[in-house]
Design an enzyme around this catalytic site. Sequence first.
Site, PDB file in Angstrom:
ATOM      1  N   THR A 180       0.836  -1.197   0.000  1.00 61.61           N
ATOM      2  CA  THR A 180       0.000   0.000   0.000  1.00 61.61           C
ATOM      3  C   THR A 180       0.872   1.248   0.000  1.00 61.61           C
ATOM      4  O   THR A 180       1.992   1.206   0.493  1.00 61.61           O
ATOM      5  CB  THR A 180      -0.859  -0.056   1.282  1.00 61.61           C
ATOM      6  OG1 THR A 180      -1.751  -1.140   1.133  1.00 61.61           O
ATOM      7  CG2 THR A 180      -1.621   1.221   1.551  1.00 61.61           C
ATOM      8  N   GLY A 210     -10.678  -2.831   2.723  1.00 63.82           N
ATOM      9  CA  GLY A 210      -9.716  -2.790   3.826  1.00 63.82           C
ATOM     10  C   GLY A 210      -9.804  -1.487   4.613  1.00 63.82           C
ATOM     11  O   GLY A 210     -10.804  -0.772   4.555  1.00 63.82           O
TER      12      GLY A 210
HETATM   13  N1  ASP Z   1      -3.950  -2.064   4.560  1.00 60.96           N
HETATM   14  C1  ASP Z   1      -4.164  -2.621   3.256  1.00 60.96           C
HETATM   15  C2  ASP Z   1      -5.455  -3.403   3.272  1.00 60.96           C
HETATM   16  O1  ASP Z   1      -5.684  -4.137   4.209  1.00 60.96           O
HETATM   17  C3  ASP Z   1      -3.066  -3.521   2.804  1.00 60.96           C
HETATM   18  C4  ASP Z   1      -1.685  -2.974   2.965  1.00 60.96           C
HETATM   19  O2  ASP Z   1      -1.440  -2.032   3.677  1.00 60.96           O
HETATM   20  O3  ASP Z   1      -0.797  -3.511   2.314  1.00 60.96           O
HETATM   21  O4  ASP Z   1      -6.183  -3.332   2.338  1.00 60.96           O
END
Ligand code: ASP
Length: 313
Positions: A180, A210
């Site tokens: 992300t 998410g």
């Molecule tokens: N927080 C993001 C999600 O759960 C994933 C990530 O941070 O890589 O969609």
Amino acid sequence: METIQTATSKGNIVLLIHGGAGNFKESDLSPGQQRVYEKYLHEAVEEGYKILEEGGSSLDAVEAAVKIMEDAPVFNAGKGSVLNKEGHVEMDASIMSGKDLKAGAVAMVRHVKNPISAARMVMEKSNHVLLAGSGADEYARSIGMEMKDESYFITPSSLEQWKKANERVPDPKGIDKHGTVGAVALDLHGNLAAATSTGGILNKLTGRIGDSPIIGAGTYADNNTCAVSATGHGEYFIRLTVARSIAALMEYKKISLELAVNEVIQDRLSKLGGNGGVIAVDKNGNFSIDHNTTGMFRAWKTEKKCEVRFFKE
Ligand code: ASP
């Protein structure tokens, strides 16, 4: 944990970005891969900082930095997003303005080229905070945003990752690598902003949303306290309202950003079994980066210096 106390005078500018956290070590990334990540992180942090230097807003700076990372194929946001169970891209993003607590977000978009800009448009042009699914894509299209076919977002490496994940027995603990992207900034006028964008979690169920587009979970900004962008296993970040909890601890307990970040990440998130991290900057320009994973792609720039780091110090 990187905690930097910068000057407390007005007129301090700071930009921090992340490109995801995960349990990766130096040996997991070849020197060539490290150079590629470094190049994009540098580009993104410089672009955002330039806007701040010229007196631009923290909102413009975080959006510009995140857009560069969405366009880069190596992060899990925009081009290069991970694929869901059915092999499709569904992206989430949000942005928040600390000056007036305005916020905008999109979830499960499949076609808008830069989800972070769509989130900003939701904030600035609609009466809503969060639009999801085909309605969000349709909204972006209707206001003239650049749209792409799904093939634009799928890279050879995201396809490969998805194929591998489907050959293996699923890991009950979920993912251990995130990608992300996010940015937080303090501008010359004393305004804070935060932005986060993601493709979510590899092999997620269709329709899963998410923490990244959830204001208070993956993103939060309030000029009275701080701006926060998170990355990690989103389900935990939603349950702990990570970003807002950091701001609330500062607001109600009157503790420093450093202590608030430490309490939420090292104590609450770790105890609940979640992994990931945050970048955060307070209204005086002090900032904290903390993660309970071995790695986190991150960079920051202040008047004094520009740093890019990948691993735990
Ligand atoms: N927080 C993001 C999600 O759960 C994933 C990530 O941070 O890589 O969609």
